[in-house]
Design an enzyme around this catalytic site. Structure first.
Site, PDB file in Angstrom:
ATOM      1  N   HIS A  22      43.248  30.319 -35.555  1.00  0.00           N
ATOM      2  CA  HIS A  22      42.873  31.668 -35.105  1.00  0.00           C
ATOM      3  C   HIS A  22      41.463  31.675 -34.489  1.00  0.00           C
ATOM      4  CE1 HIS A  22      43.794  35.895 -35.000  1.00  0.00           C
ATOM      5  NE2 HIS A  22      42.886  36.273 -35.875  1.00  0.00           N
TER       6      HIS A  22
ATOM      7  N   ASP B 160      47.930  29.267 -34.401  1.00  0.00           N
ATOM      8  CA  ASP B 160      47.658  30.618 -34.885  1.00  0.00           C
ATOM      9  C   ASP B 160      48.912  31.478 -34.850  1.00  0.00           C
ATOM     10  OD1 ASP B 160      46.557  33.035 -35.578  1.00  0.00           O
ATOM     11  OD2 ASP B 160      45.627  33.388 -33.608  1.00  0.00           O
TER      12      ASP B 160
ATOM     13  N   SER C  76      40.685  38.271 -32.227  1.00  0.00           N
ATOM     14  CA  SER C  76      41.698  38.980 -33.005  1.00  0.00           C
ATOM     15  C   SER C  76      41.735  40.455 -32.601  1.00  0.00           C
ATOM     16  CB  SER C  76      41.408  38.810 -34.494  1.00  0.00           C
ATOM     17  OG  SER C  76      42.541  39.096 -35.255  1.00  0.00           O
TER      18      SER C  76
END
Lengths: 517, 517
Positions: A476, A451, A199
């Site tokens: 994710h 995601d 991320s």
């Protein structure tokens, strides 16, 4: 809508409020609440062994010897200026159980917006491959998060104290730390380092390789939406992907949710509507005014976004314990889109319970919470108001949310009100190249197809050393999580491929090293 | 030795003073006084046509259209922080007489520590090749130099105002400017940009390609000592090269100079020695105390360094008008090393006259001047005390200078006294990779073999796209100077090669562009 409550709602909620104060990036809630869920069930007995280090020294003085005992490591608060000669303690963790001096490697986690121990405990992939890679694991905490607060309790007090919270400073911290480790750990000097992150941490890993290729031989950037800036991708892509996840997880699911907003609106307008809604949804704090309705819808929207991000194939413990494939479970309550408004709301309640009450212990639902975690909400809010401006929007047609346009002016004004700073939305592409990054090498961009952040990620190979991997059925940064018996084959293959590439970088490094000697 | 006079002496002199206050980098005088001499005789009739631009806008607001009339261009004073939301006007020059929209290019001069008009007028190479490259020429002024003063007259008042004078901020200025030009000049958007610079500007050109490869397709870094930091090269290499230049330019030349220091010392110790020396050397201000002798020797040493740097094959007008091959001319006065001290000093005077009185107009020699120019002395002094720490030393055995060791502690203390800051000598290698830069591409490092700065430069190919060119008989960035009938073949070949590589980068750019469309 109060600013404080916005913050408690962890950022994402704001952008679903057209015309409302929007002090923080819509899109930021998501990366800031990354689903670093611990799969306790799949890994019940392993205790991760690492040392917590705070080694004290100024970076430019003569190096101290590497020590096991906790010491304090100090970095300059401002790498890019010399006026403030203060230093701060940056925390980092080291695990060297499987590390080999001979032919080994250093896997360096580029910490993101939260407590580094939390990230460390929840990045099972690095632990799973440590032995195979003969790797030392290092987890570096991002400044202004966890314990790495440059000005202690005053760190978030105003824009003056927050001035050193930028990606550039964070990358410079990593650079200094790597040089320090190489200088002080016997046997580390001539070892290849690989940056890894997920991320926002994945963005940092990629950017670190781009800006400091002399310090890392490559980077694994998992679920890193490095293109969710400016106009590099359409602002509606994020919510479209959330919607697709729901569409594919049950009949009528996204359509029901799309209709649910008006159901709430209609009920809210009726005389006892707010009370009825509060009771039907078992809210801890009843709705009392019309603004509360918007806040309620934002909170619900954010919940669906969160569920989409952590749509993992096994039970996991994210912010709340969750069942396997939670979107499917949620969608069981949205099979019918043509139901009376009251039924719709009752269905919403059941669906919310999947996320907020899987344990069955919750007595009411709290509209001011969607995440309780080790995340640094204040820090991220500031970053979203300066560099990390990631536009998102929705139209209610191609997605299941209420329409919400991206309004940079309003966003900037709200940032100024909240932090006294104005965002520079084009800075990140100026600094890190936007889509023009083909001259870099050795970065793997992995993205889960489920995601929402994959919309701003790199999903196609750019060159033969800037590689994209898309993980069908992956949420994710699923690939960075610990191996699990219920993992789909896609993520198993992804991890194998990642290890293969990383081994290649390591092997290339040693070939170069031998040539030089 | 007074600090102010040290500054007037333009930095280099200090390091020749063992144990003396040493507030500024020894080595820095040289790149700060780059021999951008205009060869007026070889180019008497050409008038360089360019527009001076100051276009007003904030970078992140909507772009204004490109305008011919002078406007103000404002950059954020601090690219890496958001607390200070001030902007400043950066000056830049544009010449587009030969620019072609179709298949053209943009040659971008990464301005160094001085007035940009001065650099523009003295970078004949770019003007010489503009037509062949169908190039727009852009000369960007470095912040804190020339007219680009972020805080006007207060810019150098203290470390708070100077805090934004760093290489990183300068590179970010260039990045913003390039993006702005591409956005606002019709036809410029899809054109390749090449960074060019000499000396410190050459470092900036190379570093710009390393850090912003999405904005420039390559860089020509002429006489850029990117390795004159930390312990990347031996600190004595600079003075050794100066010495070699003198050794090769006349019999006994370097040996005579090596002996000259003691001759001065011996004379100075005698009763009327200071007066005698003052008269023999025709000093404007007589020597009155023993410290003055050190200052005298430093000034003489700096003079020999300067002459070595600008040892061009034709008459040039640097800080003073100079004959062709000035080191040879100087060496005519040092043919005999075994002469009485008084004769030695008279020879020194004759030799100094080559540099300070080629015009025959000087009435006396001024020990507090070795350069009068458009250089920014204060700015460079600060940079030398923060990032740009370039160690030099001499031993009097392998070089012709008095022994002087490199003392980081003393250097740092002096910097703190002068500017209230302490240098971070390992920062530049941490930031820009030191010798580990092989992952970058498309940089030409050219070095004159006579140039003392070549000791800290890249003189061997690193990869097939990180190329080194060494120019025999070349002094400090001779290749960037205007073509001259007396140019040695070596520099003519160098320039041809540079053009060939740059054309290749441009051609590669257009191939990629066509593939994308």
């Amino acid at each position: 809508m109060g600013r404080c409550s916005l913050l408690l709602l962890l950022l994402l909620i704001a952008f679903l409020t057209p015309g409302a104060a929007n002090p923080v990036s819509p899109s930021l809630r998501a990366p800031s609440s990354l689903p670093w869920s611990t799969s306790f069930r799949s890994r019940p007995t392993i205790t991760l062994k690492y040392s917590i280090r705070y080694i004290q020294q100024k970076m430019d003085s003569s190096p101290l010897s590497h020590q096991r005992s906790p010491k304090l490591k100090c970095f300059h608060v401002d790498h890019f200026g010399f006026n403030i000669d203060r230093t701060f303690k940056q925390r980092y963790l080291i695990a060297d159980n499987y590390w080999k001096e001979d032919g080994g490697s250093i896997l360096f986690y580029t910490g993101n917006e939260g407590d580094i121990i939390w990230f460390c405990n929840n990045t099972g992939f690095m632990w799973d491959i440590a032995e195979e890679m003969k790797a030392m694991l290092v987890f570096a905490e991002h400044r202004y998060y966890g314990e790495s607060l440059p000005f202690g309790a005053d760190s978030f007090s105003d824009s003056r104290h927050l001035n050193f919270l930028t990606t550039e400073q964070a990358l410079a911290d990593f650079a200094k730390l790597i040089r320090y480790l190489k200088r002080t750990i016997p046997g580390a000097r001539n070892q290849p380092v690989i940056a890894l992150g997920g991320s926002y941490g994945g963005m940092l890993a990629a950017w670190f390789r781009m800006k400091y290729p002399h310090l890392v031989v490559g980077a694994l950037a998992s679920s890193a939406p490095i293109w969710q800036f400016n106009d590099l991708v359409p602002c509606d892509i994020f919510m479209k992907i959330v919607t697709t996840d729901f569409s594919q997880s049950g009949p009528n699911c996204s359509e029901s949710i799309r209709r649910s907003w008006d159901a709430i609106n209609r009920l809210a307008k009726k005389g006892p509507g707010l009370r009825w809604l509060s009771e039907a949804l078992h809210l801890c704090t009843p709705l009392t005014k019309s603004q509360d309705v918007q806040r309620l819808k934002d909170w619900i929207s954010e919940t669906w976004v969160n569920v989409a991000m952590v749509d993992y194939p096994y039970e996991s413990n994210f912010l709340q314990p969750l069942p396997a494939w939670p979107v499917k479970v949620v969608c069981q309550y949205f099979k019918y889109s043509n139901v009376p408004d009251t039924v719709m709301v009752q269905n919403i309640f059941q669906a919310l319970n999947v996320y907020y009450n899987y344990s069955g212990q919750a007595k009411c639902l709290n509209v001011s919470e969607t995440a309780t975690s080790s995340l640094g909400v204040l820090g991220w809010s500031y970053q979203a108001c300066t560099e990390m401006v990631m536009p998102t929007c929705s139209d209610g047609v191609d997605d299941m949310f209420e329409p919400h346009s991206w309004n940079m002016k309003e966003y900037s004004d709200d940032c100024f009100k909240q932090w006294g700073v104005r965002p520079r939305p084009s800075w990140i592409p100026t600094m890190y190249g936007g889509k023009n990054i083909s001259s870099h090498t050795n970065i793997i961009f992995s993205n889960g197809e489920l995601d929402p952040w994959s919309g701003g990620g790199v999903t196609k190979d750019i060159t033969d050393t800037l590689l994209a991997i898309v993980i069908p059925n992956g949420a994710h940064h699923l690939d960075l999580r610990a191996s699990n018996a219920l993992d789909p084959v896609s993520v198993q293959l992804t991890r194998s491929l990642e290890v293969k590439y990383m081994k290649q970088w390591i092997s290339d490094f040693y070939v170069r090293l031998r040539k030089m000697n």
